[in-house]
Write an enzyme that holds these catalytic residues in place. Structure first.
Site, PDB file in Angstrom:
ATOM      1  N   GLN A 108       0.799  -1.339   0.009  1.00  0.00           N
ATOM      2  CA  GLN A 108      -0.031   0.110   0.074  1.00  0.00           C
ATOM      3  C   GLN A 108       0.958   1.293  -0.029  1.00  0.00           C
ATOM      4  O   GLN A 108       1.616   1.543   1.065  1.00  0.00           O
ATOM      5  CB  GLN A 108      -0.981  -0.018   1.140  1.00  0.00           C
ATOM      6  N   TYR A 178      -5.839  10.863   3.433  1.00  0.00           N
ATOM      7  CA  TYR A 178      -4.641  10.832   3.381  1.00  0.00           C
ATOM      8  C   TYR A 178      -4.306  12.041   2.328  1.00  0.00           C
ATOM      9  O   TYR A 178      -5.392  12.538   1.737  1.00  0.00           O
ATOM     10  CB  TYR A 178      -4.004   9.682   2.661  1.00  0.00           C
ATOM     11  N   ARG A 355     -10.058  -7.048   9.992  1.00  0.00           N
ATOM     12  CA  ARG A 355     -10.053  -7.816  11.443  1.00  0.00           C
ATOM     13  C   ARG A 355     -10.451  -9.300  11.542  1.00  0.00           C
ATOM     14  O   ARG A 355     -10.061  -9.856  12.379  1.00  0.00           O
ATOM     15  CB  ARG A 355     -11.314  -7.074  12.168  1.00  0.00           C
TER      16      ARG A 355
END
Length: 409
Positions: A108, A178, A355
Site C-alpha cells: 500500500q 490521506y 479484522r
C-alpha cells in the site's frame, strides 16, 4: 448441475484462482492493509514477516503491507517504513517469504498528508489546504507546486523499489483523508489554483500519480487504488464524488482495480470500522498531548458510534459496481462465507478482509475446507489501539493468532 465458475452468467467461486491484471492470485480473497505496528525503526522486521506469513499460510490470495510511505513527511508517525534504498532489502525478504507461502503480496503506497503526525516525524505535515492537526496539535501546511512535483516523483521511485523487491501489486492510497484524499474532499481542499475547485481539478493528483506509476512499472505488476465510498464527515468525499472519481480513473486506464473503503483516519475513523468504540483503550495508547485533546469536546466526538453489520459498505459499493466495469474489491466487515458469496453474486471480483483475518489468520483455509462458515471476530475494535505496540487481537488465547516473536525462518 452448476455451471463452471468462469462460465458466462455464473457466480464465480471465491476460492478459485483469479487474474488481477498480470498477477495470478490463488483465490479472490485479500488481506486488507491495516498498520502492523511491527516496524519500530522504520525497517522490515521478523515480526512484520510473521504478521504477513500467518494469513499467507492460512490461505489468503493476496496480503497487503500497510502504509508504505513515499516520503518521510508522508508517514503517519516515525515508526513507519519509507520505501527507498535503505528499506529495499527488507521489503524483498518480506516478499520472498510471502511467495514461499503461496500468496501474492501488495504494497500500500501512499503519503499520509494531514493524517501524518508532524511532531512524531519531525517534519511538518502537508495537505491540500492549511488546517490544524488533531494528531500533533500543529498546523498542517498546504502542499506547494514544488511539494507535489517531489511527491509525484517519490511515488515513481517507491513503485520501482517495490517492483524490484518482488511485490506483485501496488495499491495507491487515495482514501481516508490521506494526501490524495485531502485534495479530493471539497471541505479539505479550498485551493483556487489548478489543484482545487471542480472534481476534475481536485482529482488531478490522484490521476497524475496513477499515470506516472503505471508508466514506470508497465505491465510487470498490478496497480490498484484504495478509494472511498464515503468519508463520513461534512465536506469529505461522498459516494457521488467517489463514483465520479472511479469513472475518471477507469477512463484513464492506468489501474487494474479499485478497493472500496470509507471513513477518515483524520475526521471519522469509526465510519470505517463500525462496531464497539474502544475510547478508553484508544486514549490510553496516545501520547499525552493527544490524550489531552481527546478529552476536549472535539476530541470526544472523534470516535463516533456506528452499529456493525457484515458487508456494511455493500449498498454504497453497489453504486460503483453499476457505474464502472473495472475490477472492484468489496471491503467492510466481511467474515462469513455467505457474505463472500453474496459479493461474488453482486459482481465484485474480490473480497478484502481486515479484522477477521487478524482474529483468525487461517480463516480462508477454514472457510474453503468447510471447517467453518464464518469467522469469530466480535468487532470489539480493541485491536485498533494496539497498532502502536504490535497490532493484535485482544481476544487471542495462549498460542493463538499472529506471533509477536520473530518468524523463525
Amino acid at each position: 448441475m452448476l455451471a463452471p465458475p468462469d462460465a458466462p452468467g455464473a457466480v464465480p467461486d471465491v476460492f478459485a484462482p483469479y487474474d488481477l491484471g498480470p498477477v495470478r492470485l490463488r483465490n479472490r480473497t485479500v488481506k486488507a492493509a491495516t498498520f502492523e505496528g511491527r516496524t519500530p525503526e522504520g525497517q522490515v522486521t521478523d515480526e512484520l514477516i510473521a504478521y504477513h506469513l500467518a494469513p499467507a499460510r492460512g490461505g489468503v490470495g493476496l496480503t497487503t503491507v500497510a502504509y508504505l510511505a513515499v516520503a518521510p513527511e508522508g508517514r503517519t508517525h516515525r515508526e513507519q517504513v519509507v520505501v527507498g534504498p535503505s528499506t529495499a532489502a527488507g521489503l524483498a525478504r518480506l516478499a520472498d517469504a510471502v511467495h514461499g507461502a503461496g500468496a501474492a503480496i501488495a504494497g500500500q503506497v501512499g503519503h499520509a498528508g494531514p493524517v501524518a503526525n508532524g511532531r512524531s516525524n519531525g517534519i511538518p505535515a502537508l495537505a491540500a489546504s492549511p488546517m490544524p492537526s488533531p494528531l500533533s496539535m500543529q498546523m498542517v501546511r498546504a502542499a506547494s507546486e514544488k511539494d507535489l512535483t517531489r511527491i509525484t516523483r517519490a511515488y515513481v521511485a517507491a513503485a520501482r523499489t517495490l517492483v524490484d523487491a518482488g511485490f506483485d501489486v501496488l495499491e495507491l492510497h487515495m482514501a481516508h483523508s490521506y494526501l490524495i484524499s485531502s485534495f479530493l474532499a471539497p471541505g479539505l481542499n479550498r485551493r483556487r489554483d489548478r489543484w482545487g475547485g471542480p472534481l476534475e481539478r481536485r482529482a488531478r493528483l490522484a490521476r497524475q500519480v496513477a499515470r506516472v506509476v503505471r508508466e514506470e512499472v508497465g505491465s510487470s505488476v498490478a496497480v490498484t487504488a484504495k478509494v472511498s465510498v464515503g468519508d463520513g464527515f461534512a465536506g469529505g468525499v461522498t459516494t457521488d464524488i467517489g463514483v465520479d472519481l472511479a469513472l475518471l480513473l477507469e477512463a484513464d486506464g492506468h489501474l487494474d482495480g479499485l478497493q472500496l473503503s470509507g471513513g477518515s483516519s483524520l475526521m471519522n475513523p469509526m465510519y470505517l470500522f463500525r462496531g464497539d468504540v474502544p475510547a478508553a483503550e484508544f486514549a490510553a495508547s496516545m501520547p499525552p498531548l493527544v490524550r489531552w485533546g481527546m478529552r476536549t469536546p472535539m476530541g470526544r466526538s472523534f470516535l463516533k458510534s456506528y452499529p456493525f453489520e457484515e458487508a456494511y459498505f455493500r449498498e454504497k459499493a453497489l453504486r460503483f459496481r453499476s457505474a464502472v466495469s473495472m475490477p472492484l474489491m468489496l471491503l467492510g466487515g466481511i467474515s462469513s462465507l455467505a457474505a463472500m458469496r453474496r459479493a461474488m453474486a453482486d459482481g465484485f471480483e474480490l473480497v478484502a478482509m481486515g479484522r477477521a483475518l487478524l482474529r483468525e489468520p487461517d480463516l480462508v483455509d477454514r472457510l474453503a475446507s468447510g471447517e467453518a462458515d464464518a469467522g469469530v471476530c466480535i468487532h470489539c475494535n480493541r485491536c485498533m489501539p494496539t497498532i502502536y505496540s504490535g497490532t493484535r487481537c485482544t481476544e487471542w488465547g495462549p498460542g493463538e493468532g499472529v506471533p509477536l516473536a520473530p518468524a523463525g525462518g
